[in-house]
Design an enzyme around this catalytic site. Sequence first.
Site, PDB file in Angstrom:
ATOM      1  N   GLU A   1      -2.217 -16.905  12.281  1.00 24.24           N
ATOM      2  CA  GLU A   1      -0.967 -17.335  11.646  1.00 24.24           C
ATOM      3  C   GLU A   1      -0.248 -16.156  10.989  1.00 24.24           C
ATOM      4  O   GLU A   1       0.980 -16.044  11.067  1.00 24.24           O
ATOM      5  CB  GLU A   1      -1.243 -18.439  10.621  1.00 24.24           C
ATOM      6  CG  GLU A   1      -1.948 -19.666  11.189  1.00 24.24           C
ATOM      7  CD  GLU A   1      -1.284 -20.216  12.448  1.00 24.24           C
ATOM      8  OE1 GLU A   1      -0.060 -20.088  12.610  1.00 24.24           O
ATOM      9  OE2 GLU A   1      -2.008 -20.763  13.302  1.00 24.24           O
TER      10      GLU A   1
ATOM     11  N   GLU B   1      -7.131   9.690  -2.029  1.00 24.55           N
ATOM     12  CA  GLU B   1      -7.392   9.247  -3.390  1.00 24.55           C
ATOM     13  C   GLU B   1      -7.473  10.448  -4.320  1.00 24.55           C
ATOM     14  O   GLU B   1      -7.417  11.601  -3.890  1.00 24.55           O
ATOM     15  CB  GLU B   1      -8.689   8.424  -3.423  1.00 24.55           C
ATOM     16  CG  GLU B   1      -8.598   7.156  -2.575  1.00 24.55           C
ATOM     17  CD  GLU B   1      -9.953   6.547  -2.261  1.00 24.55           C
ATOM     18  OE1 GLU B   1     -10.098   5.340  -2.444  1.00 24.55           O
ATOM     19  OE2 GLU B   1     -10.858   7.283  -1.830  1.00 24.55           O
TER      20      GLU B   1
ATOM     21  N   ASP C   1      -8.055  12.994   3.903  1.00 23.38           N
ATOM     22  CA  ASP C   1      -9.147  12.069   4.223  1.00 23.38           C
ATOM     23  C   ASP C   1      -8.913  11.554   5.632  1.00 23.38           C
ATOM     24  O   ASP C   1      -8.049  10.719   5.865  1.00 23.38           O
ATOM     25  CB  ASP C   1      -9.205  10.912   3.221  1.00 23.38           C
ATOM     26  CG  ASP C   1     -10.515  10.127   3.333  1.00 23.38           C
ATOM     27  OD1 ASP C   1     -11.043  10.023   4.456  1.00 23.38           O
ATOM     28  OD2 ASP C   1     -10.994   9.619   2.306  1.00 23.38           O
TER      29      ASP C   1
ATOM     30  N   ASP D   1      13.727   8.754   1.354  1.00 25.93           N
ATOM     31  CA  ASP D   1      14.809   8.261   2.203  1.00 25.93           C
ATOM     32  C   ASP D   1      15.977   7.833   1.316  1.00 25.93           C
ATOM     33  O   ASP D   1      15.862   6.887   0.527  1.00 25.93           O
ATOM     34  CB  ASP D   1      14.308   7.072   3.029  1.00 25.93           C
ATOM     35  CG  ASP D   1      15.207   6.774   4.216  1.00 25.93           C
ATOM     36  OD1 ASP D   1      16.196   7.504   4.419  1.00 25.93           O
ATOM     37  OD2 ASP D   1      14.921   5.800   4.936  1.00 25.93           O
TER      38      ASP D   1
END
Length: 610
Positions: A335, A411, A417, A483
């Site tokens: 869904e 992080e 990472d 942006d």
Amino acid sequence: MIQVLLVTICLAAFPYQGSSIILESGNVNDYEVVYPRKVTALPKGAVQPKYEDAMQYEFKVNGEPVVLHLGKNKQLFSKDYSETHYSPDGREITTNPPVEDHCYYHGRIENDADSTRSISACNGLKGHFKLQGETYLIEPLKLSDSEAHAVYKYENILKEDEAPKMCGVTQNWESYEPIKKASQLNLTPEQQRYNPFRFVELVLVADKGMVTKNNGDLNKIKTRMYELANNLNDIYRYMYIHVALVGVEIWSDGDKITVTPNVDDTLSSFAEWRKTHLLTRKKHDNAQLLTAIDFNGPTIGYAYIASMCHPKRSVGIVQDYSPINLVLSVVMAHEMGHNLGIHHDHSYCSCGDYACIMGATISHEPSTFFSNCSYIQCWDFIMDHNPECIVNEPLGTDIVSPPVCGNELLEVGEECDCGTPENCQNECCDAATCKLKSGSQCGHGDCCEQCKFSKSGTECRESMSECDPAEHCTGQSSECPADVFHKNGQPCLHNYGYCYNGNCPIMYHQCYALWGADVYEAEDSCFESNKKGNYYGYCRKENGKKIPCAPEDVKCGRLYCKDNSPGQNNPCKMFYSNEDEHKGMVLPGTKCGDGKVCSNGHCVDVATAY
């Protein structure tokens, strides 16, 4: 970065097999019994947390050894996670429980590239894993011997109702030929690797029927929802989407909407409640209702298509028709897939040797795989419609759990990472330390080329319209500058429109998007139909009621186009669909008169609109 722990669980070869037993998942007619024995190897002086960040389990299935590697699902809960239920007198009770040291894991099975697994370790081991193409479930046995667990195949669960179950969404495949072509495209590993992740902040809601079904045990319902969310997160990561649970709500004192077997009515009511109540007090991107009611016919789920981030329609409803969390997770993923613009699979869509999540009928064995069609449709929706609510990646400082090198999230304390050393494809990053390699200035970003900052002035984000100027690298950072759009209301396209959120919306372009070439904005007389307030002609909806347009607002309701294409002569062509009533409405910010734009179904002065 924290020390990774190695935990070995030795599961003795099962001393007996059972022929039939009633478990949480139902009546199982064949199972194996195992006894986990936990041995922890910690560095000297280390403090053991309640639930380790990394664990390894070793056991046997059908007499064959299996090594199960697990890592804590760090993306499961958001920083602002909350839980809401209601007192008997209807008072809202919201708490922010600590979730850092939770017990929900993902992982892999050693030497099985196609394996999947989602496990909770809260009170023993509970969840599912796929081994050599077959789905197994594991759960603690409720015996005086608390270490006993049952392992069994999904196919060995006796199903009370074998009738096929279906999603309530219908569609006309004849009108969706582009999907067939898209399904034949092959994405390169590089294209897949560099697709940016999206983040869906999810709220799960349980109705009063769920409370009654679980004898008022709210903790049992919450645990179920945690496990569903853990599975959803695991399923969607292959689509480059992180699903984070930001909230759980339980209607403990009574339903907040009228929940009926009619899926259209229930979905519409839930969507309206989400917009007017839930969204006003809890920031989130998507909400799913889990209900104990039996929907009409074989339908077990329903959702709006291409609605992610919409304030009202970013919702789905799922019937709690199975005690197996994996089954419900797949229905909920299905869904939510509709919300992300994914349609039901057709015969030319493929998941290799497995069934696909987006099949209109739920397969006999639940699949955790999206098809090639689903991948294309999802990312077409994301790139074409730009659902902004799922774009923002949580900042490293927003992640409450300790940083873990290898989880592909940047992080605190990490320079890069790129995942585990086995999976890392980034030549600039040392996967073992999550630090940049010697001589590298950067490891990712739109302004990073061959581990160096791009030259100043290099275009990093192209202009999408005259209202959205291009951005350029500074030469001092790997990230493209923010942006920036021209101010809303600034004239554009030779005064045919006004800038709105980086676009220049005009009716001609909207007609072209709906119908193609040789279709133009209709005469003013066509828009008079928006005064009717009927199923298609209206300006906005309030509390589920369609409000007719005032005379001055008729150009801010349904869009009407003039079709001059060969063989057509329709001066007042409009688009309407029961599945997506909003599609075909005049877009916000569209010019509706000299110095006027559409805003919330009204034609208002551009000087005051923004």
